[in-house]
Design a protein around this motif. Structure first.
Motif, PDB file in Angstrom:
ATOM      1  N   THR A  43       0.827  -1.204   0.000  1.00 27.08           N
ATOM      2  CA  THR A  43       0.000   0.000   0.000  1.00 27.08           C
ATOM      3  C   THR A  43       0.865   1.259   0.000  1.00 27.08           C
ATOM      4  O   THR A  43       1.810   1.368   0.786  1.00 27.08           O
ATOM      5  CB  THR A  43      -0.916   0.013   1.232  1.00 27.08           C
ATOM      6  N   ALA A  44       0.550   2.180  -0.889  1.00 30.94           N
ATOM      7  CA  ALA A  44       1.222   3.481  -1.014  1.00 30.94           C
ATOM      8  C   ALA A  44       2.656   3.376  -1.515  1.00 30.94           C
ATOM      9  O   ALA A  44       3.381   4.364  -1.513  1.00 30.94           O
ATOM     10  CB  ALA A  44       1.193   4.243   0.302  1.00 30.94           C
ATOM     11  N   ALA A  45       3.082   2.191  -1.957  1.00 32.90           N
ATOM     12  CA  ALA A  45       4.436   2.049  -2.507  1.00 32.90           C
ATOM     13  C   ALA A  45       4.456   2.519  -3.952  1.00 32.90           C
ATOM     14  O   ALA A  45       3.445   2.472  -4.661  1.00 32.90           O
ATOM     15  CB  ALA A  45       4.887   0.603  -2.420  1.00 32.90           C
ATOM     16  N   SER A  46       5.610   2.987  -4.396  1.00 29.73           N
ATOM     17  CA  SER A  46       5.749   3.466  -5.768  1.00 29.73           C
ATOM     18  C   SER A  46       7.008   2.871  -6.389  1.00 29.73           C
ATOM     19  O   SER A  46       7.987   2.569  -5.685  1.00 29.73           O
ATOM     20  CB  SER A  46       5.817   4.994  -5.794  1.00 29.73           C
ATOM     21  N   PRO A  47       7.006   2.698  -7.714  1.00 36.85           N
ATOM     22  CA  PRO A  47       8.182   2.121  -8.386  1.00 36.85           C
ATOM     23  C   PRO A  47       9.300   3.141  -8.558  1.00 36.85           C
ATOM     24  O   PRO A  47       9.045   4.331  -8.777  1.00 36.85           O
ATOM     25  CB  PRO A  47       7.627   1.676  -9.735  1.00 36.85           C
ATOM     26  N   VAL A  48      10.522   2.667  -8.472  1.00 41.84           N
ATOM     27  CA  VAL A  48      11.703   3.500  -8.659  1.00 41.84           C
ATOM     28  C   VAL A  48      12.668   2.738  -9.561  1.00 41.84           C
ATOM     29  O   VAL A  48      12.931   1.555  -9.353  1.00 41.84           O
ATOM     30  CB  VAL A  48      12.401   3.820  -7.319  1.00 41.84           C
ATOM     31  N   GLN A  49      13.199   3.425 -10.570  1.00 34.10           N
ATOM     32  CA  GLN A  49      14.073   2.778 -11.557  1.00 34.10           C
ATOM     33  C   GLN A  49      15.540   3.011 -11.195  1.00 34.10           C
ATOM     34  O   GLN A  49      16.297   3.603 -11.961  1.00 34.10           O
ATOM     35  CB  GLN A  49      13.758   3.322 -12.968  1.00 34.10           C
ATOM     36  N   ARG A  60      12.515  -1.228  -8.683  1.00 36.95           N
ATOM     37  CA  ARG A  60      12.237  -1.694  -7.330  1.00 36.95           C
ATOM     38  C   ARG A  60      11.093  -0.848  -6.779  1.00 36.95           C
ATOM     39  O   ARG A  60      10.665   0.131  -7.418  1.00 36.95           O
ATOM     40  CB  ARG A  60      13.471  -1.577  -6.426  1.00 36.95           C
ATOM     41  N   TRP A  61      10.600  -1.188  -5.583  1.00 36.88           N
ATOM     42  CA  TRP A  61       9.476  -0.458  -4.999  1.00 36.88           C
ATOM     43  C   TRP A  61       9.878   0.088  -3.642  1.00 36.88           C
ATOM     44  O   TRP A  61      10.642  -0.548  -2.899  1.00 36.88           O
ATOM     45  CB  TRP A  61       8.255  -1.375  -4.865  1.00 36.88           C
ATOM     46  N   GLU A  62       9.370   1.279  -3.327  1.00 36.57           N
ATOM     47  CA  GLU A  62       9.663   1.876  -2.029  1.00 36.57           C
ATOM     48  C   GLU A  62       8.427   2.603  -1.501  1.00 36.57           C
ATOM     49  O   GLU A  62       7.561   3.021  -2.271  1.00 36.57           O
ATOM     50  CB  GLU A  62      10.847   2.837  -2.120  1.00 36.57           C
ATOM     51  N   ALA A  63       8.389   2.746  -0.173  1.00 40.32           N
ATOM     52  CA  ALA A  63       7.288   3.452   0.480  1.00 40.32           C
ATOM     53  C   ALA A  63       7.862   4.589   1.317  1.00 40.32           C
ATOM     54  O   ALA A  63       8.904   4.436   1.962  1.00 40.32           O
ATOM     55  CB  ALA A  63       6.487   2.500   1.365  1.00 40.32           C
ATOM     56  N   ARG A  64       7.191   5.725   1.303  1.00 39.49           N
ATOM     57  CA  ARG A  64       7.616   6.876   2.098  1.00 39.49           C
ATOM     58  C   ARG A  64       6.876   6.880   3.422  1.00 39.49           C
ATOM     59  O   ARG A  64       5.664   6.638   3.485  1.00 39.49           O
ATOM     60  CB  ARG A  64       7.345   8.181   1.348  1.00 39.49           C
ATOM     61  N   THR A  65       7.601   7.172   4.506  1.00 37.83           N
ATOM     62  CA  THR A  65       7.000   7.161   5.834  1.00 37.83           C
ATOM     63  C   THR A  65       7.716   8.150   6.736  1.00 37.83           C
ATOM     64  O   THR A  65       8.878   8.500   6.503  1.00 37.83           O
ATOM     65  CB  THR A  65       7.086   5.743   6.446  1.00 37.83           C
ATOM     66  N   ARG A  66       7.008   8.613   7.756  1.00 37.24           N
ATOM     67  CA  ARG A  66       7.624   9.429   8.790  1.00 37.24           C
ATOM     68  C   ARG A  66       8.279   8.518   9.827  1.00 37.24           C
ATOM     69  O   ARG A  66       7.752   7.450  10.141  1.00 37.24           O
ATOM     70  CB  ARG A  66       6.585  10.304   9.488  1.00 37.24           C
ATOM     71  N   VAL A  67       9.425   8.950  10.351  1.00 32.46           N
ATOM     72  CA  VAL A  67      10.130   8.164  11.360  1.00 32.46           C
ATOM     73  C   VAL A  67      10.051   8.888  12.699  1.00 32.46           C
ATOM     74  O   VAL A  67      10.416  10.062  12.801  1.00 32.46           O
ATOM     75  CB  VAL A  67      11.604   7.953  10.978  1.00 32.46           C
ATOM     76  N   THR A  68       9.571   8.175  13.719  1.00 34.61           N
ATOM     77  CA  THR A  68       9.571   8.698  15.083  1.00 34.61           C
ATOM     78  C   THR A  68      10.781   8.131  15.810  1.00 34.61           C
ATOM     79  O   THR A  68      10.886   6.919  16.014  1.00 34.61           O
ATOM     80  CB  THR A  68       8.281   8.320  15.828  1.00 34.61           C
ATOM     81  N   ILE A  69      11.715   9.001  16.172  1.00 28.72           N
ATOM     82  CA  ILE A  69      12.955   8.562  16.805  1.00 28.72           C
ATOM     83  C   ILE A  69      12.670   8.160  18.256  1.00 28.72           C
ATOM     84  O   ILE A  69      12.000   8.898  18.998  1.00 28.72           O
ATOM     85  CB  ILE A  69      14.020   9.668  16.767  1.00 28.72           C
ATOM     86  N   ALA A  70      13.180   7.003  18.662  1.00 28.42           N
ATOM     87  CA  ALA A  70      12.979   6.514  20.027  1.00 28.42           C
ATOM     88  C   ALA A  70      13.697   7.404  21.034  1.00 28.42           C
ATOM     89  O   ALA A  70      14.727   8.018  20.729  1.00 28.42           O
ATOM     90  CB  ALA A  70      13.493   5.074  20.145  1.00 28.42           C
ATOM     91  N   GLU A  71      13.129   7.480  22.254  1.00 28.27           N
ATOM     92  CA  GLU A  71      13.725   8.321  23.286  1.00 28.27           C
ATOM     93  C   GLU A  71      15.125   7.837  23.671  1.00 28.27           C
ATOM     94  O   GLU A  71      15.984   8.639  24.044  1.00 28.27           O
ATOM     95  CB  GLU A  71      12.821   8.359  24.512  1.00 28.27           C
ATOM     96  N   ASN A  72      15.341   6.541  23.618  1.00 34.62           N
ATOM     97  CA  ASN A  72      16.650   5.976  23.974  1.00 34.62           C
ATOM     98  C   ASN A  72      17.482   5.664  22.734  1.00 34.62           C
ATOM     99  O   ASN A  72      18.292   4.736  22.735  1.00 34.62           O
ATOM    100  CB  ASN A  72      16.467   4.707  24.814  1.00 34.62           C
ATOM    101  N   ALA A  73      17.295   6.447  21.682  1.00 33.04           N
ATOM    102  CA  ALA A  73      17.987   6.198  20.425  1.00 33.04           C
ATOM    103  C   ALA A  73      19.506   6.313  20.595  1.00 33.04           C
ATOM    104  O   ALA A  73      20.008   7.118  21.389  1.00 33.04           O
ATOM    105  CB  ALA A  73      17.517   7.187  19.362  1.00 33.04           C
TER     106      ALA A  73
END
Length: 282
Positions: free
Chosen positions: A240-246, A262-275
């Motif tokens: 879902t929501a993935a798009s092709p990339v050449q 290939r296929w990739e999906a864009r997402t927001r990353v929430t950094i862990a408090e103990n990163a």
């Protein structure tokens, strides 16, 4: 086997990750491409362009935009100027050689700009036979300027992720990035990387590695980083929501260079408090 992830720091005053690059216009994507990062690792390992990419081509790829940077357009002019750009034209065309020698002697003295050869060398463009002597000369004694457009990302910093089950292989890539066998650059030769490239080696997926690793340090260049950066992560077709990339590299051989989809999906990353914080030389 549990997946392993090597994080790679991609930071420099300028980066350029082109997909469509012609002479007159060379673009950049807003983030590093898989082809560009795999090429970077291949160069570090000392692979030739014609070599099989092996495990490098099989890694699962992701990239996190800690500092997206600012697009920068370079107004670039080539091919003009007072003197010929290509020495082979100077020493092939006797008219050009004589003209250059005279002009340089007037500026620098007779010790500079003296061009005489027993035999001619090279083959300039637009050659024709001179009516009087029959000698081959160039019809074009001067060249007009060519204007090119080149795009860069200024003050950007990305974290690329290479996921593979073979931890020893990723460890070898990390060592090569810090002690490369060939020169490295971020997309183009005009963009050498700054500081440490190899980051931590983490057990887990690309997504987990991004969450468990802190943002790259910000030094005040470019816009302040977002606490929830965007990331692009390789996924399976049909997600879902993935798009092709050449930009999946097949071979870098100059005679048969090719890429697949290939296929990739864009997402927001929430950094862990103990990163995990970065231990790098910026």
């Amino acid at each position: 086997m549990n997946p392993q992830v090597l994080l790679v720091r991609l930071a420099a005053p300028l980066q350029s990750w082109g997909v469509v690059s012609r002479f007159s216009r060379r673009d950049t994507q807003p983030r590093p491409t898989k082809s560009g990062v795999i090429g970077l690792c291949a160069a570090a390992l000392g692979l030739d362009r014609s070599d099989d990419l092996g495990k490098l081509a099989k890694v699962r790829f992701g990239v996190r935009a800690d500092q997206p940077g600012t697009p920068l357009r370079d107004y670039h002019v080539v091919g003009a100027g007072r003197f010929p750009v290509r020495p082979r034209d100077v020493i092939t065309d006797h008219r050009r050689a004589a003209k250059l020698a005279a002009s340089m002697a007037a500026v620098e003295g007779s010790a500079f700009g003296h061009h005489e050869l027993a035999d001619w060398y090279g083959a300039p463009k637009y050659i024709e036979s001179e009516p009087g002597s029959g000698a081959l000369v160039s019809k074009q004694l001067s060249r007009n300027a060519l204007i090119t457009e080149r795009w860069y990302l200024a003050d950007a910093a990305f974290v690329a992720a290479l996921e593979h089950p073979d931890r020893d292989f990723l460890r070898a890539v990390a060592a090569a990035l810090e002690h490369p066998k060939r020169l490295l650059w971020l997309g183009r030769k005009a963009c050498p990387p700054s500081g440490t490239l190899a980051g931590p080696l983490i057990t887990g997926s690309v997504e987990e590695a991004f969450r468990r690793t802190a943002l790259l340090p910000w030094h005040g260049n470019g816009p302040p980083p977002s606490p929830r950066p965007w990331a692009w992560v390789e996924t399976t077709p049909g997600t879902t929501a993935a798009s092709p990339v050449q930009d999946q590299p097949v071979t870098f051989d100059s005679e048969r260079r090719s890429h697949s989809t290939r296929w990739e999906a864009r997402t927001r990353v929430t950094i862990a408090e103990n990163a995990t914080e970065w231990d790098i030389i910026p």
